[in-house]
Design a protein around this motif. Structure first.
Motif, PDB file in Angstrom:
ATOM      1  N   PRO A  28       0.807  -1.220   0.000  1.00 27.14           N
ATOM      2  CA  PRO A  28       0.000   0.000   0.000  1.00 27.14           C
ATOM      3  C   PRO A  28       0.845   1.277   0.000  1.00 27.14           C
ATOM      4  O   PRO A  28       0.358   2.335  -0.396  1.00 27.14           O
ATOM      5  N   GLY A  57      -5.271 -16.113   7.719  1.00 28.99           N
ATOM      6  CA  GLY A  57      -5.588 -15.999   6.300  1.00 28.99           C
ATOM      7  C   GLY A  57      -5.954 -14.601   5.849  1.00 28.99           C
ATOM      8  O   GLY A  57      -6.257 -14.391   4.683  1.00 28.99           O
ATOM      9  N   ILE A  58      -5.950 -13.631   6.784  1.00 28.48           N
ATOM     10  CA  ILE A  58      -6.275 -12.253   6.411  1.00 28.48           C
ATOM     11  C   ILE A  58      -4.985 -11.437   6.308  1.00 28.48           C
ATOM     12  O   ILE A  58      -4.296 -11.235   7.299  1.00 28.48           O
ATOM     13  N   PRO A  59      -4.648 -10.985   5.095  1.00 28.29           N
ATOM     14  CA  PRO A  59      -3.458 -10.142   4.973  1.00 28.29           C
ATOM     15  C   PRO A  59      -3.708  -8.772   5.621  1.00 28.29           C
ATOM     16  O   PRO A  59      -4.716  -8.134   5.323  1.00 28.29           O
ATOM     17  N   ILE A  60      -2.827  -8.385   6.519  1.00 28.20           N
ATOM     18  CA  ILE A  60      -2.983  -7.097   7.181  1.00 28.20           C
ATOM     19  C   ILE A  60      -2.068  -6.097   6.483  1.00 28.20           C
ATOM     20  O   ILE A  60      -0.877  -6.010   6.774  1.00 28.20           O
ATOM     21  N   MET A  61      -2.646  -5.331   5.549  1.00 27.77           N
ATOM     22  CA  MET A  61      -1.822  -4.452   4.722  1.00 27.77           C
ATOM     23  C   MET A  61      -1.668  -3.080   5.374  1.00 27.77           C
ATOM     24  O   MET A  61      -1.915  -2.058   4.749  1.00 27.77           O
ATOM     25  N   LEU A  62      -1.283  -3.053   6.634  1.00 29.73           N
ATOM     26  CA  LEU A  62      -1.109  -1.798   7.344  1.00 29.73           C
ATOM     27  C   LEU A  62       0.375  -1.600   7.667  1.00 29.73           C
ATOM     28  O   LEU A  62       0.976  -2.430   8.331  1.00 29.73           O
ATOM     29  N   PRO A  63       0.947  -0.479   7.212  1.00 29.64           N
ATOM     30  CA  PRO A  63       2.355  -0.213   7.519  1.00 29.64           C
ATOM     31  C   PRO A  63       2.616  -0.237   9.032  1.00 29.64           C
ATOM     32  O   PRO A  63       3.685  -0.640   9.476  1.00 29.64           O
TER      33      PRO A  63
END
Lengths: 70, 289
Positions: A28, A57-63
């Protein structure tokens, strides 16, 4: 937090990651490609030097949740 | 860029609302999801890879699956709690998708709380395949105008000046312009006006709280609002915006947006000056027939 423990947690949380879903994702921050690190259960963004966790199974796309790589 | 909304606070409201799980307050989302299903039904296309972007609840994804037009739906939310067990967690106002990875992106009832709507639309447009569709709904101008007016009147009466307590909402005409600016082809916007009736202003505020839709304005008043303010506002609300039977009206004006990622097969206006017949000729020909 020490790294060993961190990795241990990550491994235990590894769930199968949908390959099709993975193809759609980018970092992101940089919009660069991601590499699936099966061992650590992380999505590695080389361009941002960050590893994003995948929990249940949930990608955590948080920096803010990502592990910095050096 | 100036931040209008406190994204963390907005997310907190949504999570609290989810935990409270009041089924009655879901009516707005359920209605939007039903509208979505209807709108999808009219599209003569099958979508292979759709995304439900910041749709807050599972209603949108369910409607997409039930429309029979969508093979796979990926939910993208700002917090894992909103997802349940499937999807992607993304930071507020970011879309972590490869360019051209979806052929349908849907956003229900959250874009009105985005600080950077043009930026969101640009990201959506980029994440769409050529000839991919964006369908979105958000609260537009006139939404909760009665509440805004009542609170404003009560607060100016009781104190010196007033703080903003209801979000500003975009006008439907501006939204069309934004879609165009983001590079969508064949952009269409329309307005769905919904009037909901309540016994008192407090019942409306209760529903808003259960929707997670209470104010997350950065410029909100940091002083706790007094009971007297709300009592007076409820009185003004009942005086100005009630039906003969005493129940009060609340407006929700939902702006629907649709736009396609450009593709050669789509109809386009001809280049200026490329006409083979003058307007005068065309009109005369018509008159003669």
């Amino acid at each position: 937090m020490n790294d060993e423990k961190r990795d241990g947690q990550a491994v235990s949380a590894v769930a199968p990651m949908d390959g099709k879903l993975l193809e759609l994702l980018v970092c992101p921050l940089t919009k660069g490609p991601l590499r699936w690190d099966r061992e650590n259960g992380e999505l590695v963004s080389k361009s941002a030097k960050l590893a994003y966790p995948v929990r249940d199974g949930i990608p955590i796309m948080l920096p803010s949740e990502a592990r910095p790589l050096d | 860029m100036e931040q209008l909304f406190d994204a963390d606070l907005a997310l907190l409201h949504k999570k609290r609302a989810l935990k409270q799980g009041d089924p009655g307050a879901r009516f707005l989302m359920q209605r939007a999801a039903a509208d979505l299903e209807e709108r999808l039904a009219t599209v003569e296309r099958r979508f292979e890879n759709a995304a439900a972007l910041f749709c807050l609840t599972s209603d949108a994804a369910m409607a997409m699956r039930e429309s029979g037009k969508v093979d796979q739906v990926t939910r993208i939310e700002a917090d894992a709690v909103l997802l349940g067990d499937d999807g992607i967690v993304a930071a507020t106002e970011t879309l972590p998708s490869e360019p051209g990875s979806h052929d349908l992106i849907v956003s229900l009832l959250s874009l009105h709380e985005a600080n950077d709507v043009p930026g969101m639309l640009a990201q959506i447009r980029r994440a769409l395949k050529p000839d991919g569709l964006f369908l979105g709904a958000m609260a537009g101008a006139g939404t909760l105008q009665e509440l805004r007016e009542s609170l404003l009147a009560a607060e100016t009466e009781l104190s010196e000046g007033a703080a903003p307590r209801v979000s500003p909402f975009a006008d439907v005409r501006d939204v069309g312009g934004l879609l165009q600016r983001a590079g969508f082809a064949l952009p269409v916007t329309d307005l769905e006006n919904l009037t909901v009736r309540y016994d008192t202003m407090f019942d409306l505020m209760r529903d808003l709280r259960f929707m997670g839709a209470t104010s997350a304005l950065v410029a909100r008043s940091r002083k706790p609002a007094t009971r007297a303010l709300f009592m007076r506002a409820a009185q003004i609300y009942a005086e100005r915006f009630s039906d003969p039977d005493g129940r009060i009206r609340a407006s929700f004006n939902i702006i629907w947006m649709s736009g396609w990622a450009p593709h050669e097969s789509q109809q386009k206006p001809l280049a200026p000056g490329s006409a083979k017949m003058s307007l005068k000729e065309a009109l005369e020909k018509n008159r003669g027939e």
